[in-house]
Design an enzyme around this catalytic site. Structure first.
Site, PDB file in Angstrom:
ATOM      1  N   GLY A  68       0.800  -1.212   0.000  1.00  0.00           N
ATOM      2  CA  GLY A  68       0.000   0.000   0.000  1.00  0.00           C
ATOM      3  C   GLY A  68       0.832   1.260   0.000  1.00  0.00           C
ATOM      4  O   GLY A  68       0.293   2.370  -0.011  1.00  0.00           O
ATOM      5  N   ARG A  92      15.555  12.411   1.166  1.00  0.00           N
ATOM      6  CA  ARG A  92      15.059  12.657  -0.176  1.00  0.00           C
ATOM      7  C   ARG A  92      13.678  12.037  -0.348  1.00  0.00           C
ATOM      8  O   ARG A  92      13.476  10.858  -0.063  1.00  0.00           O
ATOM      9  CB  ARG A  92      16.028  12.059  -1.183  1.00  0.00           C
ATOM     10  CG  ARG A  92      15.741  12.403  -2.625  1.00  0.00           C
ATOM     11  CD  ARG A  92      16.740  11.686  -3.508  1.00  0.00           C
ATOM     12  NE  ARG A  92      16.620  12.079  -4.895  1.00  0.00           N
ATOM     13  CZ  ARG A  92      17.207  11.408  -5.882  1.00  0.00           C
ATOM     14  NH1 ARG A  92      17.952  10.351  -5.610  1.00  0.00           N
ATOM     15  NH2 ARG A  92      17.064  11.802  -7.123  1.00  0.00           N
ATOM     16  N   LEU A 127      10.959  10.696  -2.813  1.00  0.00           N
ATOM     17  CA  LEU A 127      10.910  10.212  -4.188  1.00  0.00           C
ATOM     18  C   LEU A 127       9.623  10.594  -4.891  1.00  0.00           C
ATOM     19  O   LEU A 127       9.620  10.886  -6.082  1.00  0.00           O
ATOM     20  CB  LEU A 127      11.083   8.689  -4.210  1.00  0.00           C
ATOM     21  CG  LEU A 127      12.387   8.145  -3.625  1.00  0.00           C
ATOM     22  CD1 LEU A 127      12.428   6.636  -3.775  1.00  0.00           C
ATOM     23  CD2 LEU A 127      13.592   8.777  -4.288  1.00  0.00           C
ATOM     24  N   PRO A 143       6.229  12.914  -3.853  1.00  0.00           N
ATOM     25  CA  PRO A 143       5.469  13.679  -2.854  1.00  0.00           C
ATOM     26  C   PRO A 143       4.032  13.204  -2.690  1.00  0.00           C
ATOM     27  O   PRO A 143       3.465  13.321  -1.601  1.00  0.00           O
ATOM     28  CB  PRO A 143       5.526  15.112  -3.398  1.00  0.00           C
ATOM     29  CG  PRO A 143       6.697  15.155  -4.310  1.00  0.00           C
ATOM     30  CD  PRO A 143       6.803  13.787  -4.902  1.00  0.00           C
ATOM     31  N   THR A 194       2.687  10.006  -2.919  1.00  0.00           N
ATOM     32  CA  THR A 194       2.585   8.841  -2.039  1.00  0.00           C
ATOM     33  C   THR A 194       3.180   9.131  -0.660  1.00  0.00           C
ATOM     34  O   THR A 194       2.729   8.574   0.343  1.00  0.00           O
ATOM     35  CB  THR A 194       3.281   7.628  -2.668  1.00  0.00           C
ATOM     36  OG1 THR A 194       4.623   7.975  -3.035  1.00  0.00           O
ATOM     37  CG2 THR A 194       2.530   7.155  -3.903  1.00  0.00           C
ATOM     38  N   LYS A 227      15.742   8.183   3.461  1.00  0.00           N
ATOM     39  CA  LYS A 227      15.673   7.781   4.860  1.00  0.00           C
ATOM     40  C   LYS A 227      14.458   6.919   5.206  1.00  0.00           C
ATOM     41  O   LYS A 227      14.438   6.296   6.259  1.00  0.00           O
ATOM     42  CB  LYS A 227      15.681   9.024   5.759  1.00  0.00           C
ATOM     43  CG  LYS A 227      17.011   9.764   5.764  1.00  0.00           C
ATOM     44  CD  LYS A 227      17.010  10.881   6.783  1.00  0.00           C
ATOM     45  CE  LYS A 227      18.390  11.486   6.964  1.00  0.00           C
ATOM     46  NZ  LYS A 227      18.420  12.556   7.979  1.00  0.00           N
ATOM     47  N   GLY A 228      13.445   6.910   4.358  1.00  0.00           N
ATOM     48  CA  GLY A 228      12.249   6.137   4.682  1.00  0.00           C
ATOM     49  C   GLY A 228      11.306   6.947   5.539  1.00  0.00           C
ATOM     50  O   GLY A 228      11.725   7.649   6.465  1.00  0.00           O
ATOM     51  N   GLY A 255       7.738   5.694   6.266  1.00  0.00           N
ATOM     52  CA  GLY A 255       6.494   4.991   6.540  1.00  0.00           C
ATOM     53  C   GLY A 255       6.021   5.084   7.973  1.00  0.00           C
ATOM     54  O   GLY A 255       4.826   4.964   8.235  1.00  0.00           O
ATOM     55  N   GLU A 256       6.943   5.279   8.925  1.00  0.00           N
ATOM     56  CA  GLU A 256       6.562   5.206  10.334  1.00  0.00           C
ATOM     57  C   GLU A 256       6.651   6.527  11.087  1.00  0.00           C
ATOM     58  O   GLU A 256       6.049   6.670  12.155  1.00  0.00           O
ATOM     59  CB  GLU A 256       7.440   4.152  11.032  1.00  0.00           C
ATOM     60  CG  GLU A 256       7.178   2.755  10.506  1.00  0.00           C
ATOM     61  CD  GLU A 256       8.179   1.728  11.011  1.00  0.00           C
ATOM     62  OE1 GLU A 256       7.846   1.008  11.961  1.00  0.00           O
ATOM     63  OE2 GLU A 256       9.282   1.644  10.443  1.00  0.00           O
TER      64      GLU A 256
END
Length: 729
Positions: A486, A618, A620, A622, A624, A691-692, A694-695
């Site tokens: 998702g 960074r 990738l 904007p 999502t 850096k990720g 999602g959390e």
């Protein structure tokens, strides 16, 4: 977008349907898998339907501790369409032992539920029933008459019989962080805070329930399963069944949400595979909503003591964090969080201690931002209490204790945009309008308050393998055994390939979610994009070095600083997420600001405005990224105000195992949300500067809400969730 092949047993690729130009990293891009998802054409594991497929259902334990003494099957066995009943009497040692994923194994729980009559937690699987239809299987499972010899369980940290041990004595890898003399520093402080906080048991409730469909072809097994880590499921299931890993294929192209659940190899997978082999036909099990509370993992309860001491001008002299969590009797699962809470702010003296208790419940597991959500709820609430005691603006207190280095180790942060996040959030929110004292604004019968909190999380990355192919006409195909949860992974990988290979987006096909593809790691730790984007960038560069025409690259990505055996571990299905660099700290940061309204008569709490400002390297895509942030912010409000798994302390049974009584927000509960993305150019974190994210969106929300409730009412609430009854005492 079109599906390359839609058969349930073959590869499945996603690419942009309509003609398009080259897609650029950093530009907004709608999901290439969006149309098929909206139209219901995407095949999730639970959608798989195979010829001759039988259906399974579970019977689970009604006690938390004891033994099964008898199982009466006669009523179930006589039901029309009944095929098979599996209990400990039928399975025993047919399923071998495999360790927990976080302890070098593969499973979400090392306990083998049908290996013996012993019961270790309520909701443990005691039987699997297989029938021609799902309805008959469910009815037959309910018709089993199971006798027990029970014992009184130790259900939670609140039980006086639940003793805790220092985590440092349980895990050789855990070290409590210390610097200086905390007691002496607190004694010198002009202002002190010594407070206790708690967070409750919480359960993942993704829309898609756990499911397993198993099909044998001779001695080869194919499993359709929504799992976070295909490699661990493949190798773990092979070990359980005593077959070669290359004889097991796991397919999981899309996952309908997991947020930490669906952790690699689930306990029911091997039982389902065993049933399919004995019946010589495909078998499908869909776990019920009630049973997923114990078949899957959960966020365990936590207890915290925070001690802060500061000078009169707000400079921290001492910071202490004592924390306790629990695990099952059979797994040492603990998500340590004081490494973040004791490194977030400058302090002359630091002391942390984490402890682990044992309870008669199923093993907990990761839940979005596993340690940071509860641990920073405690710290950021205490920081607000300190600001109030100092009569200082909470943002200013954090500014005065901002630090470029870890106060314990002295390691520098690769970037430190925390206060830029606070400044951006304050500008978007209107923080300057905040009343300096609590319980100052009553409007139309509602007390109004503002609250803030920091968000922070170490960056993680892992090894990955990826294959990139380009034919003579310029069409590109990207393959890796990761999966879409998702977060827009199909779109992200297609965008990277489009830009790096300078081909139109509609010429790129992305194939995911199958162990027949090059192996990739776990979907978790905000490491998916970080790992795969770097792997794909390197693979594209390698592809361009090959002669033009039909060309192919299979690339193994090893993050800088990783151990040489990390790729071998990946290929064996073991988790190897890394926190890099070794000589510094690479973190994502954020700041939350919320407006809370508390009804003066009823105590009802509403959050009409929520601003989150985030710096996550960074970005990738904007489009999502914003969706990820908004989802985290919404779940943070849910955690703050609604979510709590109710436990019967006498029986150890979870009482609200459904969406009628386990409270989650509806759209009407989520009002105005604003996301601000703060620039964070970090060249040291990895080659792509990713850096990720999602959390990070969920971290700190609960503290911001609790702090706003205090500002609105003058009532300090230290236990989650915040509900009406706490404000009416």
């Amino acid at each position: 977008m079109e599906a390359e092949i839609s058969s349930g047993s073959t590869m499945f690729g996603i690419r942009q349907r309509s003609a398009s130009g080259v897609s650029r990293i950093g530009e907004p891009q709608t999901r290439i898998d969006g149309p098929e998802k909206v139209c219901g054409l995407v095949e999730y594991p639970g959608d798989v339907s195979l010829p001759g497929m039988a259906h399974a259902a579970l019977a689970v334990s009604a006690i938390a501790r004891g033994r099964v003494t008898s199982i009466r099957r006669d009523e179930a066995e006589t039901m029309p369409g009944m095929l098979l009943i599996l209990t400990h009497e039928d399975v025993g040692d047919a399923i071998g032992p495999v360790g927990h994923l976080m302890e070098g194994g593969y499973t979400n729980s090392s306990w083998r539920p049908l290996a013996s009559p012993e019961i270790r937690y309520a909701g443990q699987i005691v039987a699997m029933v297989v029938a021609e239809t799902a309805e008959v299987a469910v009815a037959a499972a309910a018709a089993l008459r199971i006798g027990y010899a029970g014992q009184s369980p130790v259900a939670s940290l609140a039980d006086s019989r639940c003793t805790t041990e220092p985590l440092a004595e349980i895990s050789a890898e855990h070290h409590d962080r210390r610097k200086g003399d905390l007691d002496a520093a607190l004694a010198r402080a002009a202002v002190r805070v010594d407070a206790r906080y708690s967070t409750p048991i919480q359960h993942h409730n993704p829309i898609e329930l756990p499911s397993t469909t198993c099909q044998w072809d001779g001695d080869r097994l194919t499993v359709y399963e929504p799992t976070r880590y295909l490699g661990a499921a493949q190798h773990g299931l092979a070990a359980q069944l005593g077959i070669a890993p290359d004889h097991v294929r796991i397919v999981s192209r899309f996952i309908g949400g997991h947020f930490g659940s669906k952790l690699a190899l689930s306990q029911h997978m091997a039982i389902c595979a065993l049933a399919a082999r004995r019946l010589d036909r495909p078998v499908r099990l869909e776990v019920s909503r009630r049973d997923q509370f114990t078949v899957a993992n959960h966020r365990t309860e936590t207890r915290h003591r925070i001690r802060l001491g500061a000078t009169a001008d707000g400079r921290l002299l001492g910071l202490g964090h004592e924390a306790a969590t629990v695990s099952s009797r059979f797994d040492d699962f603990a998500m340590e969080g004081t490494d973040v809470s004791t490194a977030l702010y400058a302090a002359e003296a630091v002391a942390a201690e984490e402890r682990l208790g044992r309870v008669d419940r199923n093993t907990p597991g990761p839940m979005r931002a596993p340690p940071e959500v509860p641990f920073l709820f405690a710290l950021e609430s205490a920081m607000d209490e300190l600001a109030h005691a100092l009569e200082m603006d909470p943002v200013e207190l954090r500014r005065r204790n901002d630090t470029a280095t870890d106060p314990v180790t002295g390691k520098p942060f690769t970037t430190r945009p925390l206060m830029r996040c606070f400044d951006a959030a304050a500008a978007a929110f209107g923080w300057s309008e905040r009343a300096p004292r609590p319980r100052a604004t009553l409007r139309d019968g509602w007390w109004i308050g503002y609250g803030c909190a920091a968000a922070a999380r170490p960056v993680k990355i892992g090894p990955a393998s990826i294959r990139v192919m380009q034919d003579g006409e310029g069409n590109v195909r990207v393959e890796t055994a990761h999966h879409e949860i998702g977060n827009g992974l199909y779109t992200l990988l297609a965008t990277i390939a489009s830009e790096r290979l300078n081909v139109p987006l509609d010429r790129v096909t992305v194939v995911l979610g199958d162990t027949a593809l090059p192996p990739a790691g776990i979907s978790g730790g905000s490491a998916t994009t970080t790992s795969l984007a770097n792997a794909l960038a390197e693979a594209c560069a390698a592809l361009l070095r090959k002669p033009e025409g039909r060309r192919e690259v299979r690339h193994d990505y090893l993050p800088a600083g990783a151990k040489p055996d990390a790729l071998e571990a990946l290929r064996a299905g073991h988790i190897k997420l890394l926190t890099l660099p070794e000589d510094g700290l690479a973190w994502t940061f954020g700041a939350h600001m919320v407006e809370v309204r508390v009804h003066a008569l009823t105590g009802e709490v509403r959050v009409p405005r929520h601003v989150g400002a985030f710096a996550a390297g960074r970005v990738l895509n904007p489009t999502t990224a914003r969706s990820q942030y908004l989802g985290g912010m919404a779940w943070g409000l849910s955690s703050a105000l609604l979510e709590k798994t109710e436990l019967d302390p006498r029986t150890g049974i979870y009482m609200n195992r459904d969406l009628a009584e386990y409270l989650v927000p509806t759209s009407a509960d989520i009002a105005e949300q604003t996301v601000v993305m703060v620039d964070d150019d970090d060249a040291a974190v990895n080659a792509e500067g990713i850096k990720g994210l999602g959390e990070i969106g969920i971290i700190g929300v609960a503290a911001a809400v609790a702090n706003a409730v205090f500002h609105a009412t003058g009532v300090r609430l230290r236990d989650l969730p915040i509900r009406v009854e706490a404000l009416l005492d």
